[in-house]
Design an enzyme around this catalytic site. Structure first.
Site: not given
Length: 249
Positions: A76, A78-79, A157-158, A174
């Site tokens: 994915r 993002g970090d 998403f979370a 993140c």
């Protein structure tokens, strides 16, 4: 307008959920299923995106292993982020060919649906320009990281509901230094906590509204009707994915 298929599947190990996503991704690309949303929780897990910085993991992997925390490098965007019990994770398997082929619009849609969910719990949330996710007075309450293949989405998403936020102390969430994390229960200081089922229902309602579905067909893995799972076009292969999944099949 179409019907969204929603599968509420409880606590699932991260790798098993990823295997399921990849199976569904191929099925959606081939037109074998329609747009689908998985709602679930994970055991304690850190994941880092394809462009993430491993230095944002502040503990070594041996430390994590000794404490039963899984670490996964994934595809994915993002970090680094944390997944764990008390956090509602949503994985949309959705064809953007039918929704404009615009990944940025899709990301903003995920943020919008979470803002709507938080409104249901009396929380005024917002976006911060240049940062993906959802925030409450400078505290991050939801993280978003997506993957797209041939314009079909995966990952997602979370949203922190009743999450143990101390896990975030082991990472730079993140990749944002000094970020403060929060949760629904923590923000509204509700001692008895928030029921995950209530948040799931709000997410389904908001997802339908945000992405223009007519309605949703929901299959609950724990509704005491295992035949619903066996008859579905999604979960027939759970036994092949792993007998350790605690599902009613």
């Amino acid at each position: 307008m179409d019907t969204l298929k929603v599968y509420k599947i409880g606590l699932v190990p991260y790798r098993k959920a990823l295997e399921l996503q990849m199976k569904l991704l191929e099925m959606r690309k081939n037109g074998e299923i329609g747009d689908t949303l998985l709602l679930l929780e994970h055991p304690p897990t850190f994941t880092i995106g394809r462009k993430g910085d491993k230095e944002h993991l502040l503990m070594n992997e041996r430390y994590l292993s000794d404490r039963g925390i899984h670490f996964e490098e994934i595809s994915r965007g993002g970090d680094i982020t944390f997944h764990g019990p008390g956090q509602l994770v949503g994985y949309p398997i959705m064809d953007l060919n039918e929704k404009g082929r615009d990944v940025h619009r899709y990301l903003r849609g995920l943020e919008e649906l979470i803002v709507l969910v938080l409104e249901d719990f009396g929380i005024e949330a917002n976006r911060i320009e240049g940062l993906t996710g959802v925030w409450v007075e400078g505290h991050k309450i939801a993280s978003i990281g997506v993957g797209v293949k041939r314009w079909v989405t995966y990952h997602g998403f979370a949203l922190n509901v009743n999450t143990d936020l101390s896990y975030f102390d082991m990472i730079v969430p993140c990749g944002i230094p000094d970020v403060k994390m929060t949760s629904i229960a923590g923000w509204i200081k509700k001692k008895e906590g928030i029921q995950m089922e209530d948040v799931e229902e709000s997410v389904i309602k908001s997802f339908i509204k945000t992405f223009g579905f007519e309605n949703a067909r929901v299959v609950d893995a724990f509704d005491n009707y295992p035949q619903n799972l066996l008859e579905s076009d999604l979960l027939y292969n759970f036994k092949e994915l792993g007998k350790d999944l605690d599902l009613l099949i």
